[in-house]
Design a protein around this motif. Structure first.
Motif, short mmCIF file in Angstrom:
data_model
loop_
_atom_site.label_atom_id
_atom_site.label_comp_id
_atom_site.label_asym_id
_atom_site.label_seq_id
_atom_site.Cartn_x
_atom_site.Cartn_y
_atom_site.Cartn_z
N MET A 238 46.09 -58.27 16.20
CA MET A 238 44.63 -58.27 16.29
C MET A 238 44.03 -59.64 16.00
O MET A 238 43.14 -60.12 16.72
CB MET A 238 44.04 -57.24 15.32
N THR A 239 44.50 -60.29 14.94
CA THR A 239 43.95 -61.60 14.58
C THR A 239 44.18 -62.61 15.70
O THR A 239 43.29 -63.38 16.05
CB THR A 239 44.57 -62.12 13.28
N ARG A 240 45.38 -62.58 16.25
CA ARG A 240 45.69 -63.49 17.35
C ARG A 240 44.78 -63.22 18.55
O ARG A 240 44.24 -64.15 19.16
CB ARG A 240 47.16 -63.32 17.74
N SER A 241 44.56 -61.96 18.88
CA SER A 241 43.71 -61.60 20.02
C SER A 241 42.28 -62.06 19.81
O SER A 241 41.65 -62.62 20.71
CB SER A 241 43.75 -60.08 20.24
N ILE A 242 41.74 -61.83 18.60
CA ILE A 242 40.36 -62.23 18.31
C ILE A 242 40.22 -63.74 18.32
O ILE A 242 39.26 -64.29 18.88
CB ILE A 242 39.92 -61.64 16.96
N ASN A 243 41.17 -64.45 17.71
CA ASN A 243 41.11 -65.91 17.69
C ASN A 243 41.10 -66.48 19.10
O ASN A 243 40.33 -67.40 19.41
CB ASN A 243 42.30 -66.48 16.91
N THR A 244 41.95 -65.94 19.96
CA THR A 244 42.05 -66.45 21.33
C THR A 244 40.76 -66.21 22.10
O THR A 244 40.23 -67.13 22.73
CB THR A 244 43.23 -65.77 22.06
N VAL A 245 40.25 -64.99 22.05
CA VAL A 245 39.08 -64.67 22.86
C VAL A 245 37.84 -65.40 22.34
O VAL A 245 37.00 -65.86 23.13
CB VAL A 245 38.84 -63.15 22.92
N MET A 246 37.70 -65.54 21.02
CA MET A 246 36.52 -66.21 20.48
C MET A 246 36.52 -67.70 20.84
O MET A 246 35.46 -68.29 21.11
CB MET A 246 36.47 -66.04 18.96
N THR A 247 37.70 -68.32 20.85
CA THR A 247 37.79 -69.72 21.24
C THR A 247 37.35 -69.92 22.68
O THR A 247 36.57 -70.83 23.00
CB THR A 247 39.23 -70.24 21.06
N VAL A 248 37.83 -69.05 23.56
CA VAL A 248 37.48 -69.15 24.98
C VAL A 248 36.00 -68.83 25.19
O VAL A 248 35.30 -69.53 25.92
CB VAL A 248 38.37 -68.21 25.82
N LEU A 249 35.52 -67.77 24.55
CA LEU A 249 34.12 -67.37 24.74
C LEU A 249 33.15 -68.44 24.23
O LEU A 249 32.09 -68.64 24.83
CB LEU A 249 33.85 -66.04 24.02
N LEU A 250 33.51 -69.10 23.15
CA LEU A 250 32.65 -70.16 22.62
C LEU A 250 32.46 -71.26 23.66
O LEU A 250 31.33 -71.72 23.90
CB LEU A 250 33.25 -70.74 21.34
N MET A 251 33.54 -71.67 24.29
CA MET A 251 33.45 -72.71 25.33
C MET A 251 32.66 -72.23 26.53
O MET A 251 31.85 -72.97 27.10
CB MET A 251 34.85 -73.14 25.75
N LEU A 252 32.86 -70.98 26.93
CA LEU A 252 32.14 -70.44 28.09
C LEU A 252 30.64 -70.32 27.81
O LEU A 252 29.82 -70.57 28.69
CB LEU A 252 32.72 -69.08 28.48
N ILE A 253 30.30 -69.93 26.59
CA ILE A 253 28.88 -69.82 26.22
C ILE A 253 28.22 -71.19 26.29
O ILE A 253 27.10 -71.35 26.80
CB ILE A 253 28.73 -69.20 24.81
N LEU A 254 28.91 -72.21 25.77
CA LEU A 254 28.37 -73.57 25.83
C LEU A 254 28.24 -74.03 27.28
O LEU A 254 27.25 -74.68 27.66
CB LEU A 254 29.28 -74.53 25.05
#
Length: 312
Positions: A238-254
């Motif tokens: 779970m931690t790995r999944s959340i870390n990965t998606v949040m990193t990608v989503l942060l860049m996409l939001i920017l």
């Protein structure tokens, strides 16, 4: 406590009906919008006129609005104006098919407004609707081939049940993306096609990580049920999944809020698709695998797992 040291204990499999209901509501709403209003197809698919100018300077939002007003003053109401090229110094104008008179008037008006010459007109062409149909067919074909290859790979690397669950999760992601576009009336254009295939790669990568942990735990938890094994495996990753998606989503939001228009049209479907992909890997693919195994009548793991020994 450090984020990486958090011990998750979510009963993912026990709440399967909840996850399926959430997805079902979104997809149902999207299908209703799809069949009642249809998708908002971009001119890349429906055909039209595409004109490109070299503006010799970065194209700003104000310039986009000015060009849009020029088009409207010449009777062109439906148009897409976006900055492209090196440093966004080119502008691409896409409109419904224009007759020669209207197209000439638009080109002359833009050249006059920005003091451009004939040499600054990079291209001016009509795109037929038949090309748009070819793009639609190509999108469907590419998605189908990708899903088939994924099914074959995971079936060989793990087992058929995992392959089927992964492909159904991908179909779920496509339906969620289509639902979002139908409900929000977002223009479906060429970047949408690239986004679908990108989401395929991202989603299946996250799913494989979870399935790999499930396969390892099958060997370690020989007396546990498939439900217990899936729950433990999902929580361990779970931690790995959340870390990965949040990193990608942060860049996409920017990218979406601060990037140029040409990037926004690509960032938006990725935002929807990758969010859905992360959700489906955890809450759709794993429960589906448990359902498939339970239907075999083998609710517990032992020597008769039904799977051949797999290499790591």
């Amino acid at each position: 406590m450090r984020w990486n040291n958090i011990k998750w204990n979510i009963d993912v499999i026990g709440k399967t009906k909840v996850w399926f209901t959430i997805s079902g509501i979104i997809i149902l709403a999207g299908l209703i919008a799809l069949f009642t209003m249809g998708l908002n197809w971009g001119l890349d698919f429906t055909g039209g006129t595409v004109v490109e100018f070299n503006m010799h300077k970065p194209v700003t939002i104000a310039m986009n609005n000015e060009i849009t007003n020029i088009l409207k003053s010449n009777g062109v109401k439906d148009s897409q104006v976006k900055a492209i090229g090196p440093n966004n110094t080119h502008v691409s104008i896409t409109t419904p098919s224009l007759d020669d008179k209207t197209r000439t008037a638009v080109i002359n008006a833009i050249e006059s407004k920005y003091k451009l010459t004939v040499k600054d007109l990079v291209s001016s062409q009509n795109v037929s609707a038949s090309i748009g149909k070819e793009m639609q067919f190509g999108t469907i074909l590419a998605s189908a081939v990708a899903a088939l290859l994924i099914l074959i790979y995971i079936g060989f690397r793990f087992n058929f049940e995992m392959g089927a669950a992964a492909v159904l999760a991908l179909i779920h992601d496509i339906l969620i993306m289509i639902s979002a576009y139908a409900l929000l009336r977002i223009v479906v254009d060429t970047p949408f096609v690239a986004a679908i295939l990108t989401v395929f790669g991202y989603s299946i990568n996250d799913t494989i990580v979870i399935f790999d942990r499930i396969r390892d735990n099958i060997k370690l938890m020989r007396k546990a049920s498939y439900k217990e094994i899936a729950n433990v495996s999902v929580n361990e990753t779970m931690t790995r999944s959340i870390n990965t998606v949040m990193t990608v989503l942060l860049m996409l939001i920017l990218m979406y809020f601060f990037g140029p228009a040409s990037i926004k049209s690509f960032a938006l479907p990725l935002l929807v698709g990758i969010t859905s992909g992360a959700y489906s890997s955890i809450f759709i693919a794993s429960p589906l695998w448990v359902i498939f195994k339970d239907k075999e009548g083998k609710n517990r793991v032992g020597n008769k797992v039904g799977n051949k020994p797999q290499k790591a």
